[in-house]
Every structure is written in structure tokens, then in C-alpha cells.
Design a protein around this motif. Structure first.
Motif, PDB file in Angstrom:
ATOM      1  N   GLU A  48     -26.057  11.792  22.837  1.00 40.23           N
ATOM      2  CA  GLU A  48     -25.841  10.405  21.532  1.00 40.23           C
ATOM      3  C   GLU A  48     -26.727  10.253  20.403  1.00 40.23           C
ATOM      4  O   GLU A  48     -26.700   9.774  19.439  1.00 40.23           O
ATOM      5  CB  GLU A  48     -25.983   9.418  22.878  1.00 40.23           C
ATOM      6  CG  GLU A  48     -25.391   7.698  22.081  1.00 40.23           C
ATOM      7  CD  GLU A  48     -25.605   6.526  23.628  1.00 40.23           C
ATOM      8  OE1 GLU A  48     -25.026   5.450  22.660  1.00 40.23           O
ATOM      9  OE2 GLU A  48     -26.569   7.053  24.367  1.00 40.23           O
ATOM     10  N   ARG A  49     -27.924  10.479  20.791  1.00 36.30           N
ATOM     11  CA  ARG A  49     -28.592  10.092  19.455  1.00 36.30           C
ATOM     12  C   ARG A  49     -28.779  11.325  18.525  1.00 36.30           C
ATOM     13  O   ARG A  49     -28.941  10.710  17.374  1.00 36.30           O
ATOM     14  CB  ARG A  49     -30.594  10.202  19.919  1.00 36.30           C
ATOM     15  CG  ARG A  49     -31.132   9.917  19.151  1.00 36.30           C
ATOM     16  CD  ARG A  49     -31.515   8.558  18.888  1.00 36.30           C
ATOM     17  NE  ARG A  49     -31.665   7.463  19.713  1.00 36.30           N
ATOM     18  CZ  ARG A  49     -33.550   7.597  20.444  1.00 36.30           C
ATOM     19  NH1 ARG A  49     -33.713   7.957  19.018  1.00 36.30           N
ATOM     20  NH2 ARG A  49     -33.201   7.150  21.474  1.00 36.30           N
ATOM     21  N   PHE A  50     -28.277  12.523  18.465  1.00 37.73           N
ATOM     22  CA  PHE A  50     -27.801  13.160  17.781  1.00 37.73           C
ATOM     23  C   PHE A  50     -26.813  13.029  16.570  1.00 37.73           C
ATOM     24  O   PHE A  50     -26.266  12.615  15.644  1.00 37.73           O
ATOM     25  CB  PHE A  50     -27.140  15.006  18.218  1.00 37.73           C
ATOM     26  CG  PHE A  50     -27.108  15.548  17.582  1.00 37.73           C
ATOM     27  CD1 PHE A  50     -27.486  15.699  16.329  1.00 37.73           C
ATOM     28  CD2 PHE A  50     -25.669  15.581  17.593  1.00 37.73           C
ATOM     29  CE1 PHE A  50     -26.619  17.299  15.531  1.00 37.73           C
ATOM     30  CE2 PHE A  50     -24.288  16.882  16.846  1.00 37.73           C
ATOM     31  CZ  PHE A  50     -24.933  17.029  15.648  1.00 37.73           C
ATOM     32  N   LEU A  51     -25.787  11.929  17.488  1.00 37.71           N
ATOM     33  CA  LEU A  51     -24.668  11.805  16.861  1.00 37.71           C
ATOM     34  C   LEU A  51     -24.739  10.233  16.402  1.00 37.71           C
ATOM     35  O   LEU A  51     -24.212   9.745  14.763  1.00 37.71           O
ATOM     36  CB  LEU A  51     -23.100  11.169  18.273  1.00 37.71           C
ATOM     37  CG  LEU A  51     -23.236  12.481  18.401  1.00 37.71           C
ATOM     38  CD1 LEU A  51     -21.698  11.829  19.737  1.00 37.71           C
ATOM     39  CD2 LEU A  51     -21.983  13.246  17.949  1.00 37.71           C
ATOM     40  N   GLY A  52     -25.950   9.632  17.138  1.00 38.07           N
ATOM     41  CA  GLY A  52     -26.378   8.000  15.769  1.00 38.07           C
ATOM     42  C   GLY A  52     -27.331   8.737  14.652  1.00 38.07           C
ATOM     43  O   GLY A  52     -27.457   8.058  13.511  1.00 38.07           O
ATOM     44  N   SER A  53     -27.367   9.655  14.962  1.00 35.60           N
ATOM     45  CA  SER A  53     -28.759   9.962  13.795  1.00 35.60           C
ATOM     46  C   SER A  53     -28.230  11.257  12.683  1.00 35.60           C
ATOM     47  O   SER A  53     -29.072  11.492  11.514  1.00 35.60           O
ATOM     48  CB  SER A  53     -30.421  10.666  14.853  1.00 35.60           C
ATOM     49  OG  SER A  53     -30.936   9.646  15.008  1.00 35.60           O
ATOM     50  N   HIS A  54     -27.006  11.600  13.015  1.00 33.35           N
ATOM     51  CA  HIS A  54     -26.571  12.483  12.132  1.00 33.35           C
ATOM     52  C   HIS A  54     -25.150  12.010  11.852  1.00 33.35           C
ATOM     53  O   HIS A  54     -23.906  13.545  12.219  1.00 33.35           O
ATOM     54  CB  HIS A  54     -26.766  14.545  12.890  1.00 33.35           C
ATOM     55  CG  HIS A  54     -28.316  14.684  12.219  1.00 33.35           C
ATOM     56  ND1 HIS A  54     -29.550  13.902  13.637  1.00 33.35           N
ATOM     57  CD2 HIS A  54     -28.854  15.441  12.112  1.00 33.35           C
ATOM     58  CE1 HIS A  54     -29.953  14.838  13.542  1.00 33.35           C
ATOM     59  NE2 HIS A  54     -29.974  15.525  12.662  1.00 33.35           N
TER      60      HIS A  54
END
Length: 462
Positions: free
Chosen positions: A280-286
Motif C-alpha cells: 500500500e505504501r508503494f502504491l501511495g509513493s509511486h
């Protein structure tokens, strides 16, 4: 030549299709075919009254022997002490550990029943090999019955730090019982070091050269023997028709998107909630990767009668639904979350289709999925293994992208790095990984342990 008597909680049926046999079963069945002997354990069935009746099965040069347990045995020994006391404690989850007197008494009773029932099957020159946390005190029960054979024990899960083990009410008796064995094996040096720390600090043990450890009048050999997979067979599976079909299914459904795959039992030790949070952090950051990548998490249920596991499933259902609701588009869903298992050749095809293998347990004795992912890769276009630094496999596979699974930022950064990794680097890393997976396979592990047990002098004492 000595026969081999294997004792474990569950026994692999000799009639099971080879594609459905795990690496441990393949190795032990091969060792039993070579040496002769018997594989003894619980049938998985319950009976109203324990009788000690043994169900024998023979096939392919192997004999298996299983017993049924009473429902109370199942509740106290298996669901209780094994999976609600030892499992969470040994995986560093003292917050989930349950200390119940009925559990410990059931654990002792079943191990005593195992010893009494298997006793007539043990011949004077047999090597006896006991497996895993379900049967730590089994060697002591066999010694009480007069068994003088060489007996080995292998722990498939982590050994906890001394500070955690001290919380177990019967910790001293549990560890002392291990000195009934001749050889005790651990997956990694870290787990062995934790065992030795306890022995020297709490039992006044003495650690000698070459792994010899003495407590009182008993000396055992404590060794590190990391388990592997049946690499050659798994590489063949990755090129089978079933694997090619599953790989093509993944490509067709991906419609050009990069696949990130995770395959784990539904267990809190596997760090699935933390993995979802990292993704989820990856989707939000990228945001540039949204719509270009998706994650497939395969998580077959396990131990469904234990409340903790029901809570895990509910939490993951909620997290996957929330993430998909937040980031999905009309033609893209970021997470596919599947609660069922698949045959190993089908999994091999899924692994090969995946650009990234996400293996991020919070704590694991080894983690063979990591090795299976490596073995399944296309040598000309391999994917990237992201591996938890807290998995036992990390000691053997340092060329994976190692991460702290507790950190969403590290997980996010690792996913981004893996997806952008150039082919030359992917191939260089994979070649080092597959070299270890091939050399230190499950047969190597099996032979390493049995050789150590055979080499122990008779009646080793201080």
C-alpha cells in the motif's frame, strides 16, 4: 546398514502424487527407500478412545505407520501446546502465547503415547530421527523405555532468545529433555546460538569443539543443517505442461502488467498484514506504477479452529478490500487475494510469471517458498526475490533484496527497486541464488544430518 525410523507429527502418504509432496517428504521418503525403515506419526484422524492401533501402509519401498489420537489429545497437544504455546513463542510472539496447564499435560501425554507405540517398531541398530516442535521431549520418553539407539532431533522452526524462552513455565524441563538426543539440528546459526546461550546460562552447560555440548552427564552434538528443496525436480516442474499453462494464464490475465507474487500459509509469522501495508505504501509513493503492476497473494487457511487465525483472515480481508477500494481503476485491481492452495507445478508456473517474489515473514525457520521461487525462474529473464532478513533463508540467500518486513518504507523501496532492476543485475543475482539452492538442496540436508547422527560414538557421555 542401519535402518531409519522417522518420527513426526504428520506422515506423507506413500500414495500421494509426487507433485503434491513437499521437499521434506521427498527427502525423507528417499532416505527411507535407501536405508529401509518406517515413518511414524499421527494420521490426522481422531478416535473416541486411544488404543495404540497402528495403521500400516506400504508402497514404493517405504513403510508408513500412523495412529489416531483422541479429540482431547488433538485439542491439548496439537491445537493447544504445539500451536498456541510453542509456535507463537518460538516465532517471537509472546503476546499471542497461551500458557495453559492442560496444554502442557496433553503435550506430555501424547509424546509418551508416541514413544510407547513406536517402541516395538524400533530395531536395535536403527537410527531414530525425530522432527519438530511437536515432539521435543519424545527422545527422553524413548530413553525412559530403554531405547539405546542413536536418536536425532531436527527443529524446523526458529529457536527463541533466552529472554523469551524463560517465559515458558516448563522451559528448563523442555530444554533438558533435548539432551536425551545424540544430535540436535537447527536451521541457522542464529537459532543454534540462542540454544547454546540458554544452555550455558541456565543449565551450566559446557560448549566444546565441533558442536559438542555437555549438560550434567550427557553430551550431544548441536549442529546447523539448513533445509533445502528438491531443486532439480522443481526446476523440471517449472518447465512442465502444467507450469507453462499456469504461466500463460498469468500473462493473459496480467494484460502486460508486472506480477508481484506471495505464497504463504495464513499465519501471523508470515507477515501478511505488514506485506499488504508495504505494498500500500508503494502504491501511495509511486503513483506512476499504478495500473502497471499487481500483487497476487495466495494464502491457504491453516489451523482454522484457533481464534488467532480467524482474526488474521478477517484483518487481511479488510485490508485487501480497503486497498482495492482506494486504488482500483475500472480496468485494474491492485491486489488479488486468494484463500486456497494450488499444486506445486501450477505454483512453479506462477513463480516463473512473476517479476517479483515477495517473501517477507516476520520470523521463519527457513522459508522454502523463497527457494522455490528462485528454482522456478527463467535463466534468461529471472525475476527478483525480495526476502525478509528475519527468514532463515536469508543466511543462505544474501543476493536477494533483503528487507525489514516491519518497515513499510523499506518494503516500498524494495518493490520499486526490483521492478526497475536491469536484466544484467537480475541475472547476476539469480545465478548466485540458484547456485546455493542447487548445492544445498533437500537431499544435501538429509544426508548432512544422517551422516552426523551415524558418526556419533555409542553412548556419548561427559
Amino acid at each position: 546398514m542401519s535402518r531409519l525410523v522417522v518420527i513426526s507429527n504428520r506422515v506423507q502418504s506413500v500414495d500421494a502424487p509426487s507433485g503434491n509432496q513437499g521437499g521434506l517428504a521427498v527427502a525423507l521418503l528417499a532416505a527411507l527407500r535407501e536405508k529401509g525403515g518406517v515413518w511414524f506419526g499421527w494420521s490426522g484422524e481422531t478416535t473416541e478412545t486411544f488404543t495404540g492401533h497402528i495403521n500400516f501402509q506400504q508402497g514404493k519401498g517405504v513403510t508408513t505407520a500412523t495412529i489416531d489420537l483422541e479429540e482431547q489429545d488433538f485439542d491439548e497437544y496439537y491445537n493447544g501446546y504445539a500451536n498456541r504455546t510453542l509456535w507463537p513463542l518460538f516465532h517471537y510472539r509472546i503476546d499471542l502465547t497461551e500458557f495453559e496447564r492442560d496444554f502442557s499435560s496433553g503435550y506430555a501425554r501424547v509424546n509418551k503415547r508416541f514413544a510407547e507405540t513406536v517402541l516395538p517398531l524400533i530395531e536395535p541398530d536403527d537410527l531414530v530421527w525425530v522432527h519438530d516442535y511437536h515432539h521435543v521431549p519424545l527422545g527422553r520418553e524413548l530413553r525412559k523405555l530403554g531405547v539405546e539407539n542413536k536418536i536425532g532431533f531436527f527443529l524446523h522452526i526458529p529457536w527463541p532468545p533466552m529472554a523469551m524462552l524463560l517465559s515458558l513455565p516448563s522451559h528448563r524441563a523442555l530444554v533438558e529433555s533435548m539432551f536425551a538426543y545424540d544430535v540436535v539440528g537447527f536451521q541457522t546459526q542464529d537459532w543454534l546460538d540462542s540454544f547454546l546461550h540458554y544452555v550455558t546460562s541456565q543449565l551450566d552447560g559446557v560448549v566444546g569443539e565441533d558442536g559438542w555440548v555437555t549438560v550434567g552427564d550427557r553430551t550431544i552434538k548441536a549442529i546447523t543443517t539448513p533445509i533445502g528443496i528438491e531443486t532439480a525436480d522443481f526446476e523440471k516442474s517449472a518447465n512442465s505442461d502444467a507450469a507453462r499453462h499456469s504461466k500463460e494464464r498469468m500473462y493473459m490475465s496480467a494484460t502486460g502488467r508486472s506480477l508481484i507474487v506471495g505464497v504463504d500459509r495464513l499465519d501471523y509469522s508470515k507477515g501478511l498484514a505488514e506485506r499488504f501495508a508495504g505494498y500500500e505504501r508503494f502504491l501511495g509513493s509511486h503513483p506512476d506504477h499504478r495500473g502497471l503492476v499487481y500483487m497476487l497473494q495466495i494464502a491457504p487457511p491453516s489451523r482454522e479452529k484457533v481464534d488467532t487465525y480467524q482474526e488474521i483472515r478477517a484483518n487481511l480481508d479488510s485490508m485487501s478490500g480497503r486497498i482495492n477500494g482506494e486504488y482500483s481503476d475500472i480496468d485494474w485491481t491492485p491486489i488479488r487475494y486468494v484463500n486456497q492452495g494450488f499444486p506445486r507445478d501450477v505454483l512453479a508456473g506462477i513463480y516463473r510469471a512473476a517479476r517479483v517474489g515477495l517473501v517477507t515473514p516476520l520470523r521463519d525457520g527457513m522459508n522454502l517458498v523463497a527457494k522455490e521461487y528462485v528454482a522456478a525462474q527463467d535463466p534468461e529473464d529471472p525475476g527478483v526475490l525480495i526476502l525478509s532478513q528475519f527468514a532463515g533463508a536469508a543466511a543462505q540467500l544474501p543476493d536477494a533484496v533483503l528487507v525489514n518486513p516491519y518497515s513499510p518504507e523499506e518494503m516500498s523501496d524494495a518493490i520499486a527497486r526490483a521492478l526497475k532492476m536491469p536484466l544484467a543485475e537480475r541475472k547476476a543475482r539469480w545465478e548466485k541464488l540458484i547456485d546455493n539452492v542447487r548445492k544445498e538442496d533437500v537431499m544435501w540436508w538429509c544426508e548432512l544430518f544422517i551422516t552426523a547422527l551415524e558418526a556419533v560414538p555409542e553412548h556419548v557421555e561427559a
